[in-house]
Design an enzyme around this catalytic site. Structure first.
Site, PDB file in Angstrom:
ATOM      1  CB  CYS A  72     -31.951  -3.651  23.811  1.00 18.27           C
ATOM      2  SG  CYS A  72     -30.896  -2.276  23.388  1.00 18.27           S
TER       3      CYS A  72
ATOM      4  CB  CYS B  11     -28.244  -1.934  18.848  1.00 17.64           C
ATOM      5  SG  CYS B  11     -28.100  -2.932  20.339  1.00 17.64           S
TER       6      CYS B  11
ATOM      7  NE  ARG C 216     -32.882  -5.870  18.943  1.00 13.77           N
ATOM      8  CZ  ARG C 216     -33.034  -4.539  19.157  1.00 13.77           C
ATOM      9  NH1 ARG C 216     -32.139  -3.884  19.867  1.00 13.77           N
ATOM     10  NH2 ARG C 216     -34.053  -3.896  18.636  1.00 13.77           N
TER      11      ARG C 216
ATOM     12  CG  HIS D 164     -37.041  -0.879  26.522  1.00 13.65           C
ATOM     13  ND1 HIS D 164     -36.170   0.124  26.897  1.00 13.65           N
ATOM     14  CD2 HIS D 164     -38.276  -0.477  26.914  1.00 13.65           C
ATOM     15  CE1 HIS D 164     -36.862   1.094  27.498  1.00 13.65           C
ATOM     16  NE2 HIS D 164     -38.133   0.761  27.505  1.00 13.65           N
TER      17      HIS D 164
ATOM     18  CG  HIS E  64     -34.837   0.868  33.268  1.00 17.55           C
ATOM     19  ND1 HIS E  64     -35.920   0.512  32.490  1.00 17.55           N
ATOM     20  CD2 HIS E  64     -33.913   1.366  32.420  1.00 17.55           C
ATOM     21  CE1 HIS E  64     -35.643   0.793  31.229  1.00 17.55           C
ATOM     22  NE2 HIS E  64     -34.439   1.315  31.148  1.00 17.55           N
TER      23      HIS E  64
ATOM     24  CG  ASP F 146     -35.546  -6.676  16.759  1.00 20.05           C
ATOM     25  OD1 ASP F 146     -35.124  -7.091  17.862  1.00 20.05           O
ATOM     26  OD2 ASP F 146     -35.394  -5.505  16.383  1.00 20.05           O
TER      27      ASP F 146
END
Ligand SMILES: [Zn+2]
Length: 133
Positions: free
Chosen positions: A121, A67, A119, A107, A104, A111
């Site tokens: 990310c 990704c 996951r 997310h 931050h 999946d």
């Protein structure tokens, strides 16, 4: 809004972080896919919060999600991460932040691979790698 144990003023964050790190960690930014330094980085060690140095993810849980961002199936432990429902951009997503300083990170999506099916990310700009001693 959570009360994080590590507090800094906006000016202090700007001083501590480079512009990309500040944009991601403190302004909830997202680096471009395949632009960060860790999406294709697979070495033994751990990844620490860019804001406060707390160890967040271990290399053992990193996997290639294709990704363009570093992806992990679990944090080092549940306490280091805060999960916040994020409804911006017309989606319902779960944001993950550092539980110590509120930076931050990225997310978490449902999946991911076994054993957690999650996951994480994460933006490369929000973390700093330290190799195994
Ligand atoms: Zn932190």
């Amino acid at each position: 809004m959570s009360d994080y144990p590590i507090k800094r003023t906006d000016a202090e964050w700007r001083e501590q972080l480079d512009p990309t790190q500040y944009q991601v960690a403190r302004q909830h930014g997202t680096e471009r896919a395949f632009s960060g330094k860790y999406w294709d980085h697979f070495e033994g060690g751990q990844y620490n919060c860019i804001g406060c140095g707390t160890p967040l993810f271990e290399a053992d849980t990193k996997f290639d999600a294709h990704c363009g961002w570093p992806s992990y199936w679990a944090p080092i432990n549940a306490e280091v991460i805060e999960r916040i429902t994020d409804t911006t951009h017309g989606m319902v997503r779960v944001e993950v932040r550092c539980n110590k300083c509120g930076s931050h990170l990225g997310h978490v999506f449902p999946d991911g691979p076994d054993p957690t099916g999650e996951r994480f990310c994460i933006n490369s700009a929000a973390i700093d790698f330290s190799p195994l001693p």
